[in-house]
Write an enzyme that holds these catalytic residues in place. Structure first.
Site, PDB file in Angstrom:
ATOM      1  N   LYS A 268       0.816  -1.220   0.000  1.00 28.71           N
ATOM      2  CA  LYS A 268       0.000   0.000   0.000  1.00 28.71           C
ATOM      3  C   LYS A 268       0.852   1.274   0.000  1.00 28.71           C
ATOM      4  O   LYS A 268       0.603   2.201  -0.767  1.00 28.71           O
ATOM      5  CB  LYS A 268      -0.922   0.028   1.222  1.00 28.71           C
ATOM      6  N   THR A 269       1.812   1.315   0.906  1.00 25.79           N
ATOM      7  CA  THR A 269       2.589   2.545   1.069  1.00 25.79           C
ATOM      8  C   THR A 269       3.389   2.862  -0.185  1.00 25.79           C
ATOM      9  O   THR A 269       3.376   3.997  -0.678  1.00 25.79           O
ATOM     10  CB  THR A 269       3.520   2.436   2.285  1.00 25.79           C
TER      11      THR A 269
ATOM     12  N   GLU B 210      -3.835   6.018   1.464  1.00 22.64           N
ATOM     13  CA  GLU B 210      -3.571   4.625   1.801  1.00 22.64           C
ATOM     14  C   GLU B 210      -4.722   4.115   2.657  1.00 22.64           C
ATOM     15  O   GLU B 210      -5.084   4.732   3.661  1.00 22.64           O
ATOM     16  CB  GLU B 210      -2.244   4.531   2.553  1.00 22.64           C
TER      17      GLU B 210
END
Length: 453
Positions: free
Chosen positions: A122-123, A166
């Protein structure tokens, strides 16, 4: 429940656990929006240093008196119910919300909110996407779980209607968001202390996908992700993956060290040639997803290559910190067996003599539930060194210890503290080795100790 009137009337916002990676972007955004920010945390960190440099009054230690003057109090999910500052917040009758609730409210303020979810990646993907949107002049608001040099931290408040965020599945927090475009990177077994089974995780991702108002970009190469979008109607579904039958896919991949080049393809033809400066096959797929979202958000295809090439990674994502006597020191946020495995495979594909994994297990429940998987993933390294488990929001009620994990990894060692780990590693590591610290706690401090030693 947070409503618009609370934010309109608030002047001072206090963050309990202000050093958390999920709190920092909200701190940056709310300060940019004109609020006075205060906060507290129990441990010194790089994030607290950055927040103090922003002029924020940060208190070390959590006490009831810290909340004085606040019109709104925000706390992180890592704070336990018996925390004296949190108890004082609820007793004060001052509006008090969990961090995910504030984030959810903010996402509802933007007409074009892109939410990037998935068990892993995600990051990095959110950071890549932010880099491209920013470079193309689209001025997004951004909430990222790691630091992006291009925005000087984890978050920024833009002036446009576009937000990139996110979206974390922990305790179903992402179900409080308002996605217009969602990206589903993968769905894996994590947070089982909450979800119980992979089936329940898939159901939550399905709910998140169904909340999306316009477009879902989903990993067609991941069966669980595709199961999460089954039966969803009334949305545009775009697939990405490794094969040419997906809408977006990479082709003609060439890798050398930490760099990769590939063609971004769509509909059987190459759209553009891309250069990626972060290691690992998984990041090629993350970049493909980010490019699909960028194109859908208005970034010209011709601009993708220029702006993606400027991305050199997010903080704590295979972040090279330095070199000491020929030993390279790196740090990575990987804390789930699947993440550790892809990180260590990426490290082994590079030109290092040996790969050392320095791992800090995070939470007793995850360590117990996934112990065999952790042992298998960590065994990809040449040498494994571990610290005691960081319990965070949990208490060790079931007697889980790092020594039990060490017994499953031949040749591994463990120590109680970072000083001992740093001494051991720097005594035994040799020129040409890579030492990478792994974990979502404060194991990065150990990497910095090794650099000093």
């Amino acid at each position: 429940m947070l409503d618009e009137k609370i934010l309109q009337n608030a002047r001072q916002i206090h963050f309990i656990g202000i050093g958390g990676s999920g709190m920092f972007p909200l701190v940056q955004i709310m300060q940019q929006r004109g609020y006075k920010i205060t906060g507290s945390d129990n441990n010194e960190s790089d994030t607290l240093a950055l927040e103090r440099a922003m002029g924020i009054d940060v208190m070390l230690g959590q006490r009831a008196e810290n909340i004085a003057g606040a019109d709104l109090i925000v706390y992180t999910a890592a704070i336990m119910d018996d925390n004296p500052e949190l108890r004082a917040a609820f007793a004060s009758k001052t509006p008090t919300v969990e961090r995910a609730e504030l984030l959810g409210f903010l996402t509802g303020l933007y007409e074009d909110c892109i939410c990037v979810c998935g068990t892993h990646g995600k990051t990095t993907t959110t950071a890549m996407l932010t880099q491209m949107l920013l470079g193309a002049g689209l001025d997004p608001t951004a909430v990222i779980g790691g630091k992006l040099p291009a925005i000087g931290g984890n978050g920024r408040a833009g002036e446009s209607s576009l937000m990139v965020c996110e979206a974390c599945e922990f305790k179903d927090h992402f179900l409080q968001l308002h996605p217009d475009l969602s990206v589903i990177l993968n769905v894996d077994a994590d947070h089982l202390e909450y979800f119980g089974t992979i089936e329940n995780i898939i159901k939550s991702f399905h709910k998140f996908a169904d909340m999306t108002t316009r477009t879902i970009i989903v990993n067609g190469s991941d069966p669980n992700s595709m199961r999460a979008v089954e039966g969803i109607n009334g949305k545009e579904i775009i697939t990405f993956g490794w094969d040419e039958h997906f809408d977006y896919y990479p082709a003609n991949i060439r890798r050398k060290g930490a760099q990769a080049e590939f063609d971004l393809c769509c509909g059987g033809r190459a759209l553009t040639h891309l250069t990626l400066h972060v290691p690992g096959l998984h990041n090629i797929l993350n970049a493909t997803a980010a490019c699909a979202a960028a194109i859908k958000s208005g970034v010209p295809v011709t601009a993708l290559g220029e702006h993606l090439a400027q991305f050199r990674g997010a903080g704590r994502r295979f972040e090279i910190l330095g070199e000491v006597h020929g030993v390279t020191i790196a740090d990575d946020y990987a804390h789930h067996p699947a993440e550790i495995a892809v990180t260590l495979r990426a490290a082994r594909e590079m030109d290092f003599r040996r790969v050392w994994a320095v791992f800090q297990p995070f939470t007793y429940s995850r360590t117990k539930l996934l112990m065999d998987d952790f042992a298998k993933a960590l065994s990809l390294a040449d040498r494994v060194v571990m610290s005691e488990i960081m319990g965070s929001r949990e208490k060790n009620t079931e007697g889980v210890y790092t020594s039990q994990l060490a017994e499953k990894i031949p040749g591994s060692v463990w120590f109680a503290g970072f000083e001992e780990i740093a001494d051991y590693v720097m005594k035994h590591a040799e020129s040409g080795d890579l030492v990478i610290t792994l974990g979502c706690g404060d194991v990065y401090k150990c990497a910095k100790l090794m650099l000093k030693k």
